[in-house]
Write a protein that holds these residues in place. Structure first.
Motif, PDB file in Angstrom:
ATOM      1  N   ALA A 114       0.934  -1.293   0.116  1.00  0.00           N
ATOM      2  CA  ALA A 114       0.207  -0.084   0.084  1.00  0.00           C
ATOM      3  C   ALA A 114       0.751   1.375  -0.156  1.00  0.00           C
ATOM      4  CB  ALA A 114      -0.856   0.053   1.177  1.00  0.00           C
ATOM      5  N   GLY A 115       0.388   2.485  -0.461  1.00  0.00           N
ATOM      6  CA  GLY A 115       0.927   3.510  -0.538  1.00  0.00           C
ATOM      7  C   GLY A 115       2.289   3.436  -1.406  1.00  0.00           C
ATOM      8  N   ASN A 116       2.131   2.975  -2.782  1.00  0.00           N
ATOM      9  CA  ASN A 116       3.051   2.426  -3.485  1.00  0.00           C
ATOM     10  C   ASN A 116       4.408   1.938  -3.068  1.00  0.00           C
ATOM     11  OD1 ASN A 116       3.909   3.148  -6.243  1.00  0.00           O
ATOM     12  ND2 ASN A 116       5.305   4.734  -5.695  1.00  0.00           N
ATOM     13  N   GLY A 117       4.107   0.909  -2.008  1.00  0.00           N
ATOM     14  CA  GLY A 117       4.991   0.151  -1.716  1.00  0.00           C
ATOM     15  C   GLY A 117       5.737   0.352  -0.267  1.00  0.00           C
ATOM     16  N   ALA A 118       5.010   1.632   0.075  1.00  0.00           N
ATOM     17  CA  ALA A 118       5.511   2.100   1.578  1.00  0.00           C
ATOM     18  C   ALA A 118       5.136   1.219   2.492  1.00  0.00           C
ATOM     19  CB  ALA A 118       5.095   3.559   1.733  1.00  0.00           C
ATOM     20  N   LYS A 119       4.051   0.502   2.497  1.00  0.00           N
ATOM     21  CA  LYS A 119       3.568  -0.458   3.488  1.00  0.00           C
ATOM     22  C   LYS A 119       3.465  -1.833   2.764  1.00  0.00           C
ATOM     23  CE  LYS A 119      -0.417  -1.636   6.476  1.00  0.00           C
ATOM     24  NZ  LYS A 119      -1.865  -1.308   7.069  1.00  0.00           N
ATOM     25  N   LYS A 120       4.258  -2.787   3.454  1.00  0.00           N
ATOM     26  CA  LYS A 120       4.163  -4.230   2.715  1.00  0.00           C
ATOM     27  C   LYS A 120       3.832  -5.290   3.861  1.00  0.00           C
ATOM     28  CE  LYS A 120       8.203  -2.929  -0.008  1.00  0.00           C
ATOM     29  NZ  LYS A 120       9.409  -3.137  -0.464  1.00  0.00           N
ATOM     30  N   GLY A 121       3.087  -6.336   3.493  1.00  0.00           N
ATOM     31  CA  GLY A 121       2.973  -7.249   4.314  1.00  0.00           C
ATOM     32  C   GLY A 121       2.291  -8.703   3.267  1.00  0.00           C
ATOM     33  N   ILE A 122       2.033  -9.519   3.946  1.00  0.00           N
ATOM     34  CA  ILE A 122       1.315 -10.728   3.427  1.00  0.00           C
ATOM     35  C   ILE A 122       0.146 -11.074   4.089  1.00  0.00           C
ATOM     36  CG2 ILE A 122       1.633 -13.258   3.416  1.00  0.00           C
ATOM     37  CD1 ILE A 122       4.229 -12.057   2.125  1.00  0.00           C
ATOM     38  N   ILE A 123      -0.972 -11.436   3.005  1.00  0.00           N
ATOM     39  CA  ILE A 123      -2.148 -11.760   3.134  1.00  0.00           C
ATOM     40  C   ILE A 123      -2.251 -13.335   2.662  1.00  0.00           C
ATOM     41  CG2 ILE A 123      -4.706 -11.420   2.715  1.00  0.00           C
ATOM     42  CD1 ILE A 123      -3.920  -8.663   1.967  1.00  0.00           C
ATOM     43  N   THR A 124      -2.237 -14.249   3.660  1.00  0.00           N
ATOM     44  CA  THR A 124      -2.351 -15.449   3.363  1.00  0.00           C
ATOM     45  C   THR A 124      -3.206 -15.916   2.554  1.00  0.00           C
ATOM     46  OG1 THR A 124      -1.294 -15.991   5.660  1.00  0.00           O
ATOM     47  CG2 THR A 124      -1.891 -17.850   4.458  1.00  0.00           C
ATOM     48  N   GLY A 125      -2.893 -16.624   1.387  1.00  0.00           N
ATOM     49  CA  GLY A 125      -4.039 -17.316   0.597  1.00  0.00           C
ATOM     50  C   GLY A 125      -4.445 -16.215  -0.570  1.00  0.00           C
ATOM     51  N   LYS A 126      -4.119 -15.018  -0.456  1.00  0.00           N
ATOM     52  CA  LYS A 126      -4.579 -13.857  -1.022  1.00  0.00           C
ATOM     53  C   LYS A 126      -4.397 -14.182  -2.589  1.00  0.00           C
ATOM     54  CE  LYS A 126      -2.433  -9.980  -1.697  1.00  0.00           C
ATOM     55  NZ  LYS A 126      -1.911  -9.815  -3.408  1.00  0.00           N
ATOM     56  N   GLY A 127      -3.104 -14.763  -3.014  1.00  0.00           N
ATOM     57  CA  GLY A 127      -2.895 -15.080  -4.323  1.00  0.00           C
ATOM     58  C   GLY A 127      -3.948 -16.111  -5.056  1.00  0.00           C
ATOM     59  N   VAL A 128      -4.015 -17.348  -4.143  1.00  0.00           N
ATOM     60  CA  VAL A 128      -5.065 -18.269  -4.676  1.00  0.00           C
ATOM     61  C   VAL A 128      -6.613 -17.743  -4.781  1.00  0.00           C
ATOM     62  CG1 VAL A 128      -6.273 -20.333  -3.898  1.00  0.00           C
ATOM     63  CG2 VAL A 128      -3.904 -19.996  -3.420  1.00  0.00           C
ATOM     64  N   LEU A 129      -7.051 -16.861  -3.927  1.00  0.00           N
ATOM     65  CA  LEU A 129      -8.176 -16.187  -4.043  1.00  0.00           C
ATOM     66  C   LEU A 129      -8.374 -15.290  -5.231  1.00  0.00           C
ATOM     67  CD1 LEU A 129      -8.787 -15.637  -0.248  1.00  0.00           C
ATOM     68  CD2 LEU A 129     -10.227 -17.227  -1.556  1.00  0.00           C
ATOM     69  N   ASN A 130      -7.331 -14.330  -5.310  1.00  0.00           N
ATOM     70  CA  ASN A 130      -7.501 -13.610  -6.470  1.00  0.00           C
ATOM     71  C   ASN A 130      -7.286 -14.190  -7.960  1.00  0.00           C
ATOM     72  OD1 ASN A 130      -7.346 -11.339  -4.724  1.00  0.00           O
ATOM     73  ND2 ASN A 130      -5.472 -10.725  -5.206  1.00  0.00           N
ATOM     74  N   ASN A 131      -6.650 -15.241  -7.836  1.00  0.00           N
ATOM     75  CA  ASN A 131      -6.542 -16.095  -8.947  1.00  0.00           C
ATOM     76  C   ASN A 131      -7.892 -16.510  -9.487  1.00  0.00           C
ATOM     77  OD1 ASN A 131      -5.555 -17.485 -11.288  1.00  0.00           O
ATOM     78  ND2 ASN A 131      -4.813 -19.230 -10.235  1.00  0.00           N
ATOM     79  N   ARG A 132      -8.516 -17.178  -8.744  1.00  0.00           N
ATOM     80  CA  ARG A 132      -9.964 -17.710  -8.932  1.00  0.00           C
ATOM     81  C   ARG A 132     -11.060 -16.658  -8.961  1.00  0.00           C
ATOM     82  NH1 ARG A 132     -11.249 -22.877  -7.166  1.00  0.00           N
ATOM     83  NH2 ARG A 132     -13.083 -22.520  -8.369  1.00  0.00           N
ATOM     84  N   ILE A 133     -10.723 -15.257  -8.454  1.00  0.00           N
ATOM     85  CA  ILE A 133     -11.791 -14.322  -8.430  1.00  0.00           C
ATOM     86  C   ILE A 133     -11.517 -13.687  -9.902  1.00  0.00           C
ATOM     87  CG2 ILE A 133     -12.550 -11.867  -7.866  1.00  0.00           C
ATOM     88  CD1 ILE A 133     -11.869 -12.974  -4.932  1.00  0.00           C
ATOM     89  N   SER A 134     -10.382 -13.384 -10.342  1.00  0.00           N
ATOM     90  CA  SER A 134      -9.844 -12.774 -11.566  1.00  0.00           C
ATOM     91  C   SER A 134     -10.372 -13.737 -12.743  1.00  0.00           C
ATOM     92  CB  SER A 134      -8.335 -12.385 -11.657  1.00  0.00           C
ATOM     93  OG  SER A 134      -8.323 -11.717 -12.757  1.00  0.00           O
ATOM     94  N   GLU A 135     -10.142 -14.897 -12.472  1.00  0.00           N
ATOM     95  CA  GLU A 135     -10.473 -15.986 -13.624  1.00  0.00           C
ATOM     96  C   GLU A 135     -12.173 -15.656 -13.834  1.00  0.00           C
ATOM     97  OE1 GLU A 135     -11.075 -20.941 -14.268  1.00  0.00           O
ATOM     98  OE2 GLU A 135     -10.838 -20.002 -12.251  1.00  0.00           O
ATOM     99  N   HIS A 136     -12.791 -15.752 -12.831  1.00  0.00           N
ATOM    100  CA  HIS A 136     -14.401 -15.841 -12.864  1.00  0.00           C
ATOM    101  C   HIS A 136     -14.803 -14.546 -13.549  1.00  0.00           C
ATOM    102  CE1 HIS A 136     -18.385 -16.643 -11.590  1.00  0.00           C
ATOM    103  NE2 HIS A 136     -18.498 -15.450 -11.099  1.00  0.00           N
ATOM    104  N   LEU A 137     -14.155 -13.274 -12.982  1.00  0.00           N
ATOM    105  CA  LEU A 137     -14.945 -12.260 -13.706  1.00  0.00           C
ATOM    106  C   LEU A 137     -14.166 -12.024 -15.223  1.00  0.00           C
ATOM    107  CD1 LEU A 137     -14.129  -9.843 -10.449  1.00  0.00           C
ATOM    108  CD2 LEU A 137     -16.445 -11.021 -11.477  1.00  0.00           C
ATOM    109  N   MET A 138     -12.977 -12.569 -15.411  1.00  0.00           N
ATOM    110  CA  MET A 138     -12.452 -12.134 -16.950  1.00  0.00           C
ATOM    111  C   MET A 138     -13.414 -13.244 -17.636  1.00  0.00           C
ATOM    112  SD  MET A 138      -9.940 -10.425 -17.450  1.00  0.00           S
ATOM    113  CE  MET A 138      -8.671  -9.557 -16.701  1.00  0.00           C
TER     114      MET A 138
END
Length: 254
Positions: free
Chosen positions: A34-58
């Motif tokens: 966030a903040g163009n990289g000023a804040k960093k972290g890990i959201i566990t499982g985010k990649g899995v969820l975003n892959n599925r959500i983006s696939e569905h919407l695309m």
């Protein structure tokens, strides 16, 4: 996981060489910024969820005739996409005042805008992705007038469709970011939707409570970030069952 050559790594995704000419493999990370990289972290499982959500919407957008770079999902974290020439612009669609627009213009967050507003931002991390006008875009050759006409037409269709889709599952599409690319097929070129559509680049609020169901929970330290992403996937009917192997990173061939 097959070894493949890494071509690019961004804040939330990695691009690898695809199995066929003109294709890439897009890998979704759990990294959050966030903040163009000023804040960093890990959201566990985010990649899995975003892959599925983006696939569905695309896929849903493809069904109504919106051209995209998406080909198919390969596994829980990767999808096969067409290689495109990315236009260095973020197209931001605003339906409700929030984020930088509310701060910039002093509009109370949550105010329904008189009409949908489209803004352009130049994709350049070192400059913090500044807002630009059509004059800047055409003067500096980032896109021509015809490109912009196509991008705006596609953007409005995407907004109309996604707004209705999310209303149907009790979510308000507050604003979101799109990216586009030029897809070359021989001498022919067409503008297609690229990148992803997920809670990473959409503001999604519960329609009744206005509870935030997107990356603002990370940006603003609201907590329950993973649960918000899961809620969006659950309402879309695509909450995946992830295994430990799905959480592993890719093997990179240097």
């Amino acid at each position: 996981m097959a070894r493949r050559r890494q071509l690019y790594e961004g804040k939330a995704k990695i691009l690898f060489e695809g199995p066929e000419p003109g294709t890439l493999v897009q890998y979704f990370k759990d990294d959050a910024t966030a903040g163009n990289g000023a804040k960093k972290g890990i959201i566990t499982g985010k990649g899995v969820l975003n892959n599925r959500i983006s696939e569905h919407l695309m896929l849903r957008l493809h069904d109504i005739g919106i051209p995209t770079h998406f080909i198919r999902r390969l596994n829980m974290r990767e999808q096969l996409i067409r290689e495109v020439e990315i236009i260095p612009l973020e197209v931001v669609v605003r339906n409700v005042a929030a984020g930088s627009l509310a701060k910039r213009l002093g509009i109370p967050e949550g105010t329904r805008l008189p009409r949908t507003i489209i803004e352009y931002y130049y994709k350049n991390d070192s400059l913090n992705d500044p807002m630009v006008s059509e004059e800047h875009i055409t003067a500096f050759g980032w896109a021509c007038t015809n490109d912009l006409d196509d991008m705006v037409a596609l953007t409005m269709r995407v907004n109309d469709f996604l707004s209705g889709l999310f209303v149907g599952i009790g979510i308000t599409l507050v604003d979101f970011k799109l990216e586009f690319g030029r897809l070359w097929e021989g001498e022919d070129m067409r503008i297609v939707l690229a990148d992803e559509i997920s809670p990473d680049n959409c503001r999604l609020w519960d329609a009744k409570t206005s509870e935030k169901l997107d990356k603002d929970r990370f940006r603003r330290d609201l907590g329950r970030v993973e649960e918000a992403y899961q809620e969006v996937a659950w309402r879309l009917g695509i909450l995946p069952e992830a295994t430990n192997s799905d959480m592993k990173g890719p093997e990179v061939m240097q």
